[in-house]
Scaffold this motif. Structure first.
Motif: not given
Length: 414
Positions: A168-173, A179-183, A204-207, A247-252
């Protein structure tokens, strides 16, 4: 890479009955995938007819050399799924993971080149030195939430919040969008009944994140994507972000847990927690060979029927690379993992992971912060009692319970 051969050939997956396809979604496969890969190799060779979920056939590539050839042949094996998905219902649980998207992961040719240059530019602005410090600042307060308890689940209490907050910090979220992205993202990776609804929540959260950075730019990856001279539209921007999150959260997250598990259970690494010779990076490289967090991925869709290793692959049907099986192919494997980074965990060819350096740094730092703070950490249960989450794509623990001597909170050096 079309072939001609006098040897008998077979076709996969069309003529095979359901009983002849190997299910990648079962708890049995999740519990011991390497045993399944060995059985696959004995029966089928390098190309295996599988079901990703019931009724969705694919070909799984388990031969290392065959995988490398496919991944470096986008003309015959493009990553564009549009022809395949015409026949796939919208409620198919793996459709969100496989379908065409206007991003660098799911396109081919000039379209892929256009999206990849924007993605690479966005990642190039990440300062790795600052990222190292950022992970430390995020990890230490998280450790302080449980270090005095003497026990923790490293999935929910440590790895997830640290990886998620770092991304989130890298992407400025901001937190609410995060929380919406993660779920939504978790539901997509599980590939179950909620995958389609999860994909919609994710998008929707990314938009909303794109709109936020258009109004309020910052020093982050999203802003660099928004401001890139190629000028992607909102849908394209959303899809680049979707790829980075997926490619970031789940694999890492899975790479952290799988590596910690190795370090806690293998004496070559367990001794190093208190001063042994093998490093966290050594453990990471071994896990990327033997237990990569994305076990089966890198989907492509042949443009026309094509003969590979005496198997006719049908046009427009998924060809999935099993990084976990290919890395352990007896035809190339020596069992020497240390200082050997020729694995396919980051893929290869035009779709190779552009964020490898940042991902390595994040995962290594997350692990080392934990082990520096709690060097006497141990598994809380026998290895056989750990549960692996079912799913055709990931190699993922459902939890990693640990115990350790109770410790006072760490002093914050900043």
């Amino acid at each position: 890479m079309p072939q001609t051969s006098a040897e008998p050939t077979r076709t996969t997956p069309a003529p095979l009955s359901d009983g002849e396809r190997v299910p990648l979604y079962s708890p049995e496969f999740a519990a011991d995938p390497q045993a399944t890969y060995r059985a696959m190799r004995r029966r089928f060779g390098s190309l295996v007819p599988v079901d990703l979920v019931p009724g969705v056939p694919a070909t799984l590539v388990i031969g290392y050399r065959t995988a490398v050839e496919i991944l470096n042949d986008p003309d015959h094996f493009p990553a564009d799924a549009r022809m395949w998905e015409r026949e796939i219902p919208d409620d198919c649980p793996v459709k969100p993971m496989l379908c065409y998207r206007p991003n660098a992961l799911r396109t081919a040719g000039a379209e892929h080149t256009r999206y990849r240059q924007v993605t690479v530019a966005g990642l190039a602005g990440v300062d790795l030195y600052q990222l190292h410090s950022r992970v430390e600042r995020i990890a230490m307060p998280v450790i302080n939430t449980f270090c005095a308890d003497g026990s923790a689940d490293l999935l929910s209490q440590y790895a997830y919040p640290v990886i998620f907050t770092t991304m989130n910090a890298m992407l400025g979220v901001p937190a609410d969008l995060g929380e919406r992205v993660a779920t939504g993202m978790a539901q997509v990776f599980e590939g179950g009944d909620t995958a389609v609804a999860g994909a919609q929540m994710f998008e929707d959260a990314l938009y909303d994140l794109v709109l936020l950075k258009q109004r309020e730019p910052g020093d982050d990856i999203t802003t660099r994507l928004v401001q890139h001279p190629v000028q992607l539209n909102d849908e394209e921007l959303m899809n680049q972000l979707l790829t980075m999150y997926g490619a970031g959260i789940e694999p890492m997250l899975n790479l952290v847990l799988n590596t910690v598990l190795l370090m806690l259970t293998d004496q070559r690494f367990a001794g190093s927690l208190l001063g042994g010779s093998l490093s966290t990076r050594d453990a990471l490289d071994e896990v990327l060979y033997t237990d990569p967090p994305l076990a089966n991925f890198c989907m492509t869709y042949p443009r026309q029927p094509i003969l590979v290793d005496n198997v006719w692959l049908p046009a427009h049907q998924p060809v999935v690379i099993s990084m976990a099986a290919c890395n352990n192919d007896p035809a190339i494997g020596s069992g020497a993992f240390l200082d050997n980074r020729a694995h396919l965990a980051w893929s290869t060819g035009p779709h190779g992971c552009p964020a490898k350096s940042a991902a390595y740094l994040i995962v290594q730092e997350v692990i080392e912060q934990l082990l520096d703070a709690l060097p006497e950490i141990e598994l809380a249960v026998p290895v056989a009692e750990l549960v692996w989450r079912p799913g055709p794509f990931h190699r993922a623990l459902a939890g990693l319970p640990v115990v350790f001597p109770k410790s006072p909170p760490l002093p914050m050096p900043f």
